[in-house]
Design a protein around this motif. Sequence first.
Motif, PDB file in Angstrom:
ATOM      1  N   SER A  55      46.453  22.365  55.724  1.00 50.12           N
ATOM      2  CA  SER A  55      46.042  22.509  57.110  1.00 50.12           C
ATOM      3  C   SER A  55      45.456  23.908  57.403  1.00 50.12           C
ATOM      4  N   LEU A  56      46.566  24.788  57.090  1.00 48.97           N
ATOM      5  CA  LEU A  56      46.025  26.274  57.240  1.00 48.97           C
ATOM      6  C   LEU A  56      44.483  26.319  56.911  1.00 48.97           C
ATOM      7  N   ARG A  57      44.335  26.186  55.667  1.00 49.37           N
ATOM      8  CA  ARG A  57      42.640  26.473  54.890  1.00 49.37           C
ATOM      9  C   ARG A  57      41.652  25.723  55.722  1.00 49.37           C
ATOM     10  N   ASP A  89      44.943  31.895  48.256  1.00 45.47           N
ATOM     11  CA  ASP A  89      43.958  31.276  48.961  1.00 45.47           C
ATOM     12  C   ASP A  89      44.704  31.101  50.616  1.00 45.47           C
ATOM     13  N   SER A  90      45.967  30.700  50.586  1.00 42.50           N
ATOM     14  CA  SER A  90      46.603  30.479  51.898  1.00 42.50           C
ATOM     15  C   SER A  90      46.658  31.817  52.525  1.00 42.50           C
ATOM     16  N   GLU A  91      47.063  32.887  51.933  1.00 44.95           N
ATOM     17  CA  GLU A  91      47.075  34.223  52.468  1.00 44.95           C
ATOM     18  C   GLU A  91      45.839  34.844  53.058  1.00 44.95           C
ATOM     19  N   THR A  92      44.695  34.387  52.283  1.00 49.62           N
ATOM     20  CA  THR A  92      43.563  34.649  52.864  1.00 49.62           C
ATOM     21  C   THR A  92      43.192  34.042  54.081  1.00 49.62           C
ATOM     22  N   ALA A  93      43.470  32.770  54.151  1.00 50.15           N
ATOM     23  CA  ALA A  93      43.025  32.028  55.179  1.00 50.15           C
ATOM     24  C   ALA A  93      44.094  32.497  56.367  1.00 50.15           C
ATOM     25  N   LEU A  94      45.071  32.757  56.130  1.00 51.58           N
ATOM     26  CA  LEU A  94      45.983  33.143  57.267  1.00 51.58           C
ATOM     27  C   LEU A  94      45.715  34.474  57.710  1.00 51.58           C
ATOM     28  N   ASN A  95      45.051  35.453  56.884  1.00 50.65           N
ATOM     29  CA  ASN A  95      44.712  36.757  57.674  1.00 50.65           C
ATOM     30  C   ASN A  95      43.489  36.544  58.103  1.00 50.65           C
ATOM     31  N   TRP A  96      42.503  35.704  57.992  1.00 51.93           N
ATOM     32  CA  TRP A  96      41.380  35.442  58.652  1.00 51.93           C
ATOM     33  C   TRP A  96      41.588  34.709  60.168  1.00 51.93           C
ATOM     34  N   LEU A  97      42.425  33.720  60.028  1.00 50.76           N
ATOM     35  CA  LEU A  97      43.012  33.212  61.137  1.00 50.76           C
ATOM     36  C   LEU A  97      43.689  34.226  62.172  1.00 50.76           C
ATOM     37  N   HIS A 104      33.349  18.648  61.579  1.00 51.23           N
ATOM     38  CA  HIS A 104      34.514  19.441  61.690  1.00 51.23           C
ATOM     39  C   HIS A 104      35.780  18.877  62.336  1.00 51.23           C
ATOM     40  N   LEU A 105      35.621  18.032  63.448  1.00 51.84           N
ATOM     41  CA  LEU A 105      36.623  17.266  64.107  1.00 51.84           C
ATOM     42  C   LEU A 105      37.373  16.421  62.931  1.00 51.84           C
ATOM     43  N   ARG A 106      36.505  15.726  61.901  1.00 51.77           N
ATOM     44  CA  ARG A 106      37.010  14.866  60.913  1.00 51.77           C
ATOM     45  C   ARG A 106      37.956  15.726  60.005  1.00 51.77           C
ATOM     46  N   LYS A 107      37.354  16.954  59.600  1.00 55.33           N
ATOM     47  CA  LYS A 107      38.108  17.779  58.984  1.00 55.33           C
ATOM     48  C   LYS A 107      39.526  18.023  59.485  1.00 55.33           C
ATOM     49  N   LEU A 108      39.472  18.511  60.733  1.00 55.59           N
ATOM     50  CA  LEU A 108      40.688  18.651  61.412  1.00 55.59           C
ATOM     51  C   LEU A 108      41.771  17.431  61.283  1.00 55.59           C
ATOM     52  N   GLU A 109      41.172  16.400  61.498  1.00 58.11           N
ATOM     53  CA  GLU A 109      41.764  14.863  61.736  1.00 58.11           C
ATOM     54  C   GLU A 109      42.355  14.795  60.212  1.00 58.11           C
ATOM     55  N   SER A 110      41.851  15.095  59.313  1.00 57.00           N
ATOM     56  CA  SER A 110      42.279  14.774  57.856  1.00 57.00           C
ATOM     57  C   SER A 110      43.571  15.597  57.473  1.00 57.00           C
ATOM     58  N   VAL A 111      43.954  16.624  58.374  1.00 53.60           N
ATOM     59  CA  VAL A 111      45.402  17.403  58.014  1.00 53.60           C
ATOM     60  C   VAL A 111      46.071  17.132  59.371  1.00 53.60           C
TER      61      VAL A 111
END
Length: 208
Positions: free
Chosen positions: A24-26, A107-115, A65-72
């Motif tokens: 869900s983070l990614r 990958d998660s660390e990179t996503a968390l830094n961006w978020l 993008h709503l469907r992507k958010l729904e998927s997690v």
Amino acid sequence: MAAHDPTDFPPEPTPENIWLTSESLRVLAHPLRSRLLAQLRMGGPATATALAAKLDTNSGATSYHLRKLESVGLVEDTGDGEGKRRLWRAASRAHSWYPSQFAGDEDSETALNWLSHDVVRHFGERYEKWLDVSMSWPMDWQDACGGSDDMVLVTSEQLATMRDEIAEVVARYRRVGQGNPRARRIATHLYLYPLDLDRPPASNSREN
């Protein structure tokens, strides 16, 4: 949808808070997805078309993008839409994470830094919008709003306790203005960060 009543919150989803997973983070670490989720939490349920107009994009992009958010599990279909016009809502009032959850997952660390950077950028944009119009608000509101700048000397454990106590205060005040025509929704932001950036403590430190 009707305009939001400024004396009320949108219907609160259940659960109030969910913890992000690596997946869900990614998914959330995307410029439009993070704003879609924020808009649904702030404005309540909406269609992809209404969200596209609000965020100055197109409904095809918002639907995808709503469907992507729904998927997690970050957003969900209310089931109240008409025909193919799905009505979306946030699946929780908030989401949380600890950086330690994703340690070692590049990958998660990179996503968390961006978020994390995106959250700060988004806050800055919204606060500047308030500053642009603040002088048109009554003086008592101008006095009550604003920020503060202070510092404390604490261990990591003491800092976590202080953070949790502040969260309890915010929770107590979340709906105290319910039904009062003078009440308005107020954003609260808390950022805790070290001042001594060149002096990180030992990672196994447990002093109190």
